[in-house]
Design a protein around this motif. Structure first.
Motif, PDB file in Angstrom:
ATOM      1  N   ARG A 270       0.834  -1.202   0.000  1.00 53.99           N
ATOM      2  CA  ARG A 270       0.000   0.000   0.000  1.00 53.99           C
ATOM      3  C   ARG A 270       0.866   1.248   0.000  1.00 53.99           C
ATOM      4  O   ARG A 270       1.870   1.304   0.680  1.00 53.99           O
ATOM      5  CB  ARG A 270      -0.898   0.052   1.225  1.00 53.99           C
ATOM      6  N   THR A 271       0.414   2.250  -0.736  1.00 54.65           N
ATOM      7  CA  THR A 271       1.073   3.543  -0.695  1.00 54.65           C
ATOM      8  C   THR A 271       0.172   4.587  -0.060  1.00 54.65           C
ATOM      9  O   THR A 271       0.607   5.695   0.211  1.00 54.65           O
ATOM     10  CB  THR A 271       1.452   4.012  -2.108  1.00 54.65           C
ATOM     11  N   LYS A 272      -1.085   4.215   0.176  1.00 55.26           N
ATOM     12  CA  LYS A 272      -2.046   5.111   0.815  1.00 55.26           C
ATOM     13  C   LYS A 272      -2.483   4.497   2.134  1.00 55.26           C
ATOM     14  O   LYS A 272      -2.442   3.284   2.312  1.00 55.26           O
ATOM     15  CB  LYS A 272      -3.268   5.309  -0.089  1.00 55.26           C
ATOM     16  N   PRO A 273      -2.951   5.319   3.084  1.00 55.50           N
ATOM     17  CA  PRO A 273      -3.398   4.774   4.363  1.00 55.50           C
ATOM     18  C   PRO A 273      -4.647   3.909   4.215  1.00 55.50           C
ATOM     19  O   PRO A 273      -5.380   4.007   3.240  1.00 55.50           O
ATOM     20  CB  PRO A 273      -3.691   6.010   5.205  1.00 55.50           C
TER      21      PRO A 273
END
Length: 109
Positions: A36-39
């Motif tokens: 993941r690069t986003k929360p």
């Protein structure tokens, strides 16, 4: 933070160890990485995300320079050089002082 390939990470980590040999320290962290690069979204939103395979994120820092790499589950066999590198550069560790038990028991009474 710079994301490097596995081989270049090992060479940079060797440079960090050599640079901090006389003074300073190198901090290494290892954690599970799901890609993941986003929360993660809040509970109200339903979004299913299944990682393709297990990965580890390795980070190293000397306080000024930060480097990192991602190791997949299939690439761990090629990463045995990492353990050899750690063994070679962990000779400067200090032994932990052992305190006597009698002082602790007297202090509690």
């Amino acid at each position: 933070m710079v994301l490097l390939e596995n081989d270049s990470f090992l060479t940079e980590l060797t440079r960090l160890f050599q640079k901090c040999r006389t003074s300073g320290s190198v901090v290494i962290t290892l954690k599970k990485y799901d890609g993941r690069t986003k929360p993660v979204p809040r509970k109200g939103h339903s979004e299913s995300f299944e990682p393709a395979d297990n990965k580890c994120l390795l980070r190293a820092s000397d306080g000024k320079k930060k480097i990192s790499t991602v190791v997949s589950a299939l690439g761990y066999l090629c990463f045995n050089a990492y353990s050899n590198l750690l063994r070679a550069h962990m000779d400067g560790l200090k032994k932990k002082d052992k305190k006597s038990k009698s002082k602790k028991t007297k202090a509690t009474q």
